[in-house]
Design an enzyme around this catalytic site. Structure first.
Site, short mmCIF file in Angstrom:
data_model
loop_
_atom_site.label_atom_id
_atom_site.label_comp_id
_atom_site.label_asym_id
_atom_site.label_seq_id
_atom_site.Cartn_x
_atom_site.Cartn_y
_atom_site.Cartn_z
N LYS A 155 0.82 -1.10 -0.07
CA LYS A 155 0.03 0.21 0.06
C LYS A 155 0.97 1.13 -0.09
CE LYS A 155 -4.19 1.77 2.39
NZ LYS A 155 -4.92 2.08 1.16
N1 PMP Z 1 -7.61 -1.51 -2.94
C1 PMP Z 1 -6.99 -0.39 -2.83
C2 PMP Z 1 -6.34 0.06 -4.09
C3 PMP Z 1 -7.06 0.31 -1.62
O1 PMP Z 1 -6.52 1.62 -1.56
C4 PMP Z 1 -7.85 -0.32 -0.63
C5 PMP Z 1 -8.06 0.40 0.80
N2 PMP Z 1 -6.95 0.13 1.76
C6 PMP Z 1 -8.38 -1.71 -0.62
C7 PMP Z 1 -8.17 -2.36 -1.81
C8 PMP Z 1 -9.12 -2.18 0.68
O2 PMP Z 1 -8.13 -2.59 1.48
P1 PMP Z 1 -8.48 -2.67 2.90
O3 PMP Z 1 -10.11 -3.41 3.18
O4 PMP Z 1 -7.52 -3.37 3.48
O5 PMP Z 1 -8.84 -1.09 3.52
#
Ligand code: PMP
Length: 302
Positions: A155
């Site tokens: 991320k």
């Molecule tokens: N994909 C992307 C590109 C994101 O930025 C996020 C948000 N973090 C997610 C998926 C979903 O991830 P999470 O459920 O861990 O927040």
């Protein structure tokens, strides 16, 4: 974005003092990794949802980029708890960020890093209306990352340039969010959410090959299994989006939001469908500490 205290490099500082200099290399080149985490008000006080998993992904993201940090997942967990407690939040959003600092250099080898954790009250990411009515989305004209261009399981701050382009395009054409296709042309994820469809009664989500492995996605996979809707992770094509009877997006900030229209085509009858409704209820109960079986996902803040 009001908060009294922000955690910086192991210490709680008054938020106004939690600043970084303009000549911070991470700011110029997007060299950072971050998390987005929600803390919910429960009958037992504030509880952070899947905090150890988020802390682990933060450190994993740094590892993928080759960014070095002295902090352990356990210290990040404690930092997040301290931000909630010091600000007396009942509910909030938490944003840890590890960023490259030091001189202007594109090499991450041995780059010094800083770590901050901010918290703020953040209501519905896609707006209150979206929770009730669902959202309108478009398939983006921008392609999602190839894992060998920027690695999608990190991320990383810089990855969000493409998200911002796609999201802005959606807003300009009057949509709420964008579904992005991967370089092979298959459905990957949204700008800050993973995606599920229900087709002929089966819950399906794009396989993890080139997406951020969302922690909400993972929670939904488990909830769906427990609810008797065994999910399928596989390649999803764009035309299947148009054939699905239900579509929803999910993420920590977004939670679960149903999609009522894709590229001008109504999804199902345009209302939140039965599988999405069930999962939404189960997820909401889990994050609020109302289901004993999922209390394992909560870190209670004393
Ligand atoms: N994909 C992307 C590109 C994101 O930025 C996020 C948000 N973090 C997610 C998926 C979903 O991830 P999470 O459920 O861990 O927040």
């Amino acid at each position: 974005m009001q908060s009294e205290f922000t955690w910086m490099d192991g210490k709680l500082l008054p938020t106004a003092e939690a600043t970084v200099p303009f000549l911070t290399v991470g700011l110029h080149y997007g060299l950072g990794v971050f998390e987005g985490i929600r803390c919910y008000d429960t009958a037992r006080g504030p509880a952070v949802f899947r905090l150890p998993e988020h802390a682990r992904r933060l450190i994993d993201s740094a590892r993928i980029l080759g960014l070095e940090t002295a902090y352990t997942p356990e210290q990040i967990v404690q930092g997040c708890v301290d931000v909630v407690a010091s600000n007396k939040f009942r509910e909030c959003y938490l944003r840890p960020l590890i960023f490259a600092k030091g001189g202007m250099n594109l090499s991450l080898v041995g780059a010094p890093t800083g770590v901050g954790i901010a918290g703020w009250a953040w209501a519905a990411y896609l707006g209150e209306e979206a929770k009730k009515a669902g959202i309108r989305v478009n398939v983006s004209s921008y392609t999602r990352h190839h894992p060998n261009v920027v690695m999608t399981k990190a991320k990383a701050s810089g990855n969000y340039v493409s998200s911002a382009l796609a999201k802005s395009e959606s807003v300009r054409i009057g949509c709420d969010e964008a579904i992005m296709l991967d370089p092979q042309g298959y459905v990957s994820e949204c700008t800050g959410q993973n995606l599920f469809i229900v087709r002929d009664g089966t819950l399906i989500t794009p396989s993890a090959a080139s997406i951020l492995e969302g922690i909400t996605r993972d929670s939904i996979l488990e909830l769906a299994t427990d609810l008797g809707h065994p999910p399928v992770e596989r390649t999803v094509s764009r035309d299947e989006l148009y054939l699905a009877e239900e579509v929803f997006v999910c993420g920590s900030a977004t939670e679960i939001i149903s999609v009522r229209e894709i590229d001008g085509r109504r999804v199902g009858d345009g209302k939140m469908g039965p599988v999405t409704t069930k999962l939404h209820r189960a997820f909401t109960d889990a994050v609020r500490g109302k289901t004993a079986a999922y209390e394992k996902w909560l870190t209670f803040v004393p």
